[in-house]
Design an enzyme around this catalytic site. Sequence first.
Site, PDB file in Angstrom:
ATOM      1  CD  GLU A 141       1.097   4.089  -0.672  1.00 23.59           C
ATOM      2  OE1 GLU A 141       1.353   5.259  -0.986  1.00 23.59           O
ATOM      3  OE2 GLU A 141      -0.059   3.641  -0.640  1.00 23.59           O
ATOM      4  CG  HIS A 153       2.584   1.935   4.512  1.00 21.20           C
ATOM      5  ND1 HIS A 153       1.491   2.354   5.248  1.00 21.20           N
ATOM      6  CD2 HIS A 153       2.075   1.480   3.339  1.00 21.20           C
ATOM      7  CE1 HIS A 153       0.393   2.151   4.552  1.00 21.20           C
ATOM      8  NE2 HIS A 153       0.712   1.606   3.401  1.00 21.20           N
ATOM      9  CG  HIS A 206      -1.794  -2.435   4.530  1.00 22.40           C
ATOM     10  ND1 HIS A 206      -2.174  -2.871   3.273  1.00 22.40           N
ATOM     11  CD2 HIS A 206      -1.324  -1.177   4.349  1.00 22.40           C
ATOM     12  CE1 HIS A 206      -1.933  -1.917   2.376  1.00 22.40           C
ATOM     13  NE2 HIS A 206      -1.413  -0.884   3.006  1.00 22.40           N
ATOM     14  CG  HIS A 222      -3.890   2.926   3.275  1.00 21.43           C
ATOM     15  ND1 HIS A 222      -3.471   3.706   2.228  1.00 21.43           N
ATOM     16  CD2 HIS A 222      -3.008   1.903   3.337  1.00 21.43           C
ATOM     17  CE1 HIS A 222      -2.405   3.161   1.665  1.00 21.43           C
ATOM     18  NE2 HIS A 222      -2.101   2.077   2.327  1.00 21.43           N
ATOM     19  CE1 TYR A 234      22.123  16.808  31.465  1.00 17.94           C
ATOM     20  CE2 TYR A 234      22.710  16.595  29.144  1.00 17.94           C
ATOM     21  CZ  TYR A 234      22.915  17.173  30.378  1.00 17.94           C
ATOM     22  OH  TYR A 234      23.904  18.086  30.559  1.00 17.94           O
TER      23      TYR A 234
HETATM   24 ZN   LIG Z   1      -0.589   0.702   2.018  1.00 21.78          ZN
END
Ligand SMILES: [Zn+2]
Length: 227
Positions: A86, A104, A106, A166, A221
Site C-alpha cells: 500500500e 492502515h 484490517h 478492505h 487553547y
Molecule cells: Zn490493506
Amino acid sequence: MYATDPDELQAARAQLVTYSARLLDDGLAVGSAGNMSVRVGDVMAITPSGIGYSDMQPADVCLVTPAGTELTDEDGRGNRETPSTETPMHLAIYAATGAQAVVHTHSPEVIALSASRDELPAIHYQITGLGGPVRVAPYVRFGSDGLAAAAVEALDGRQAVILRNHGAVTYGRDLAQAYDRALLLEWLARTYRLALCYGEPSILSAEALDEVAAEAKRRRYGERRQP
Ligand SMILES: [Zn+2]
C-alpha cells in the site's frame, strides 16, 4: 540527496515495529495484514510487505522517497525487504494532507460496517477527533493507484477513512496520534453496531459536532496559555 536525521530514522523504525506488534494485540489486524508509515524529513519509513509483525525488525522497515523510489540506506545497502503493497496510498495521503504518520488496519468492526454502509455516522461526539462522520471509500483493488485516489478523496476534511470490503486508514501528527485514531475509529464502529441493536440510533447533528469541536479547541487553547 534526502535530508534525513539518522537518529530520527532509527527511532521511527523502532517505533513502527513496536506499533506493528500492537496492531495484533489490539485486534486491528491479523498476520502481516495492515501497514503503517512515518514521515522522517524528506523520506517515508514504511513497514515491509509480507513479514509477520512478530518477526519484524527495525532494519526491515523500508525507506521510500515522495516519488515512490526506494532509498538506499545509510550504509548504501538499500532496503532489505519490499515496501508495503500500500505504499502508493501512504504516499498519496502525505502528498494531500499534513500527515506525519499513517496507519492502515484490517480491523473487523470497520470492515463489517464498510460492507453495508456508506458512512460511519456521529454516534458519539468523539468522532470530532476524526474530523466528523467517516466516509466509506468505494472498493478498489489493494495496492492500486485507484485505491490511493479513492482514499484521498474520501479523506477530505477528515483524518480517517474506511475502505469498502478492505479496512481503514487514519493519519496524524505522529504515529501515536494516528494509531489512537485507528483505535477510536474501531471503537466508534463497534459502538454504532451495538446501538443498531436497539433500533434506529440518534445521530448527532452537524451543529452539535461544530459545538464540540469549538469547545475542544477553546479548552486546548486555554491549556496552552497556562504556565
Ligand atoms: Zn490493506
